[in-house]
Write an enzyme that holds these catalytic residues in place. Structure first.
Site, mmCIF file in Angstrom:
data_model
loop_
_atom_site.group_PDB
_atom_site.id
_atom_site.type_symbol
_atom_site.label_atom_id
_atom_site.label_comp_id
_atom_site.label_asym_id
_atom_site.label_seq_id
_atom_site.Cartn_x
_atom_site.Cartn_y
_atom_site.Cartn_z
ATOM 1 C CG ASP A 1 -2.122 1.026 0.993
ATOM 2 O OD1 ASP A 1 -2.257 1.421 -0.018
ATOM 3 O OD2 ASP A 1 -2.704 1.158 2.370
ATOM 4 C CG ASN A 35 -7.330 -2.086 -6.102
ATOM 5 O OD1 ASN A 35 -6.696 -2.871 -5.955
ATOM 6 N ND2 ASN A 35 -7.800 -1.068 -5.321
ATOM 7 N NE ARG A 45 -7.229 2.063 -6.217
ATOM 8 C CZ ARG A 45 -6.007 2.221 -5.653
ATOM 9 N NH1 ARG A 45 -5.003 2.527 -6.387
ATOM 10 N NH2 ARG A 45 -6.146 2.204 -4.281
ATOM 11 N NE ARG A 60 -3.023 -1.611 4.550
ATOM 12 C CZ ARG A 60 -4.267 -1.687 4.059
ATOM 13 N NH1 ARG A 60 -4.921 -2.765 4.347
ATOM 14 N NH2 ARG A 60 -4.882 -0.954 3.050
ATOM 15 C CD GLU A 64 2.113 -13.316 15.327
ATOM 16 O OE1 GLU A 64 2.298 -12.311 15.542
ATOM 17 O OE2 GLU A 64 1.596 -14.319 16.035
HETATM 18 C C1 FPP Z 1 -1.326 0.293 -3.592
HETATM 19 O O1 FPP Z 1 -1.222 1.813 -3.956
HETATM 20 C C2 FPP Z 1 -1.215 -0.575 -4.669
HETATM 21 C C3 FPP Z 1 -2.121 -1.066 -5.523
HETATM 22 C C4 FPP Z 1 -3.342 -0.828 -5.779
HETATM 23 C C5 FPP Z 1 -1.727 -2.210 -6.360
HETATM 24 C C6 FPP Z 1 -0.662 -2.076 -7.381
HETATM 25 C C7 FPP Z 1 0.643 -2.546 -7.010
HETATM 26 C C8 FPP Z 1 1.992 -2.376 -7.682
HETATM 27 C C9 FPP Z 1 1.927 -1.773 -8.845
HETATM 28 C C10 FPP Z 1 3.113 -3.014 -7.051
HETATM 29 C C11 FPP Z 1 3.568 -4.325 -7.517
HETATM 30 C C12 FPP Z 1 2.538 -5.108 -8.324
HETATM 31 C C13 FPP Z 1 2.929 -6.279 -8.779
HETATM 32 C C14 FPP Z 1 2.154 -6.829 -9.905
HETATM 33 C C15 FPP Z 1 4.130 -7.210 -8.449
HETATM 34 P P1 FPP Z 1 -2.429 2.652 -3.539
HETATM 35 O O2 FPP Z 1 -2.735 3.272 -4.971
HETATM 36 O O3 FPP Z 1 -3.537 2.116 -2.893
HETATM 37 O O4 FPP Z 1 -1.588 3.758 -2.770
HETATM 38 P P2 FPP Z 1 -2.314 5.078 -1.954
HETATM 39 O O5 FPP Z 1 -3.295 3.987 -0.809
HETATM 40 O O6 FPP Z 1 -1.283 5.718 -1.424
HETATM 41 O O7 FPP Z 1 -3.474 5.551 -2.662
#
Ligand code: FPP
Length: 246
Positions: free
Chosen positions: A18, A66, A69, A186, A205
């Protein structure tokens, strides 16, 4: 790194990656750049886990929620995922890492589901480590789908009602065959499970760090592992009982 006790390492680590958006916002750049940096963190963490002998790593890459979004961000994330999978295939094979996926793969755009299937197939005999990507995944959805499959199996006489147990239930989940996570990490300081592995994390955990995912590097992972090794996992027992049973 030498502070890690090999025998006390988690078998399965799950990560909620996150904070990509906030990382980008802090720099007044587009959110997708945060996701791009997030891919680098994921790569670093996979490498470290492989190196120290973690058997299972599950990354929460895209939740069912998601999909709500903005379209532009979803498209960019899907492109990023497609590119990541294409780039990663040789490295996974070379390092003997098997890719698995949990979630509703059929909901992903065709180019993504196709490359996913290809990588999953090509790496299916790799067995040093399992990299498990949660994509279009929701914990409640997974449980409901398991219930539907169980009802069908009972109706078709493939499962007796009295044989529905915690362990047989687990075998109807996306994660069948994968042990429950020992450790959940997390990033970005949020104290939530966000619909991730709800059934599987009954005794996991939890480690939360303020670090945003794009800034999460090897040493942060090692810190999380050291913290985990210093915990006492009681699974409902008392400390004294644990000492007696060893
Ligand atoms: C959280 O950041 C991340 C995601 C929604 C998923 C995408 C994750 C990646 C691109 C990292 C690696 C991916 C792979 C496939 C290995 P957020 O957008 O929720 O951040 P925020 O809470 O700060 O807005």
């Amino acid at each position: 790194m030498d502070r890690l006790v090999k025998k006390k390492l988690p078998r399965h680590i799950a990560i909620i990656m996150d904070g990509n958006g906030r990382w980008a916002k802090k720099r007044s750049i587009e959110r997708i750049i945060g996701h791009r940096k997030g891919i680098e963190s994921a790569r670093e963490v996979v490498e470290l886990c492989r190196e120290i002998g973690i058997k299972y790593l599950t990354l929460y890459a895209f939740s069912i929620e998601n999909w709500r979004r903005p379209k532009k961000e979803i498209e960019a994330l899907m492109n990023l995922l497609e590119r990541y999978l294409k780039n990663e295939i040789d490295g996974l094979l070379k390092n003997n890492i098997r890719l698995m996926v949990i979630g509703n793969i059929q909901d992903l755009p065709l180019p993504v589901s196709e490359i996913l299937q290809e990588v999953v197939e090509k790496t299916q005999t790799c067995d040093d480590m399992i990299l498990n990507l949660a994509l279009s995944y929701g914990g409640r959805d997974e449980i409901i789908q398991a219930i539907h499959r169980i009802i069908k199996a009972v109706k078709e006489n493939n499962l007796k009602e009295e044989d529905i147990t915690e362990s047989s239930f687990s075998s109807y989940l996306f994660t069948r065959g994968i042990p429950d996570p020992d450790l959940l990490i997390r990033t970005s300081g949020e104290m939530r499970l966000s619909n991730f592995l709800l059934w599987q994390m009954a005794y996991t955990e939890i480690y939360v760090t303020e670090i945003l995912w794009p800034d999460f590097k090897r040493e942060d992972m090692i810190r999380a592992l050291i913290d985990y090794q210093n915990r006492e996992r009681r699974f409902g027992l008392t400390s004294e009982q644990l000492i007696k049973t060893g």
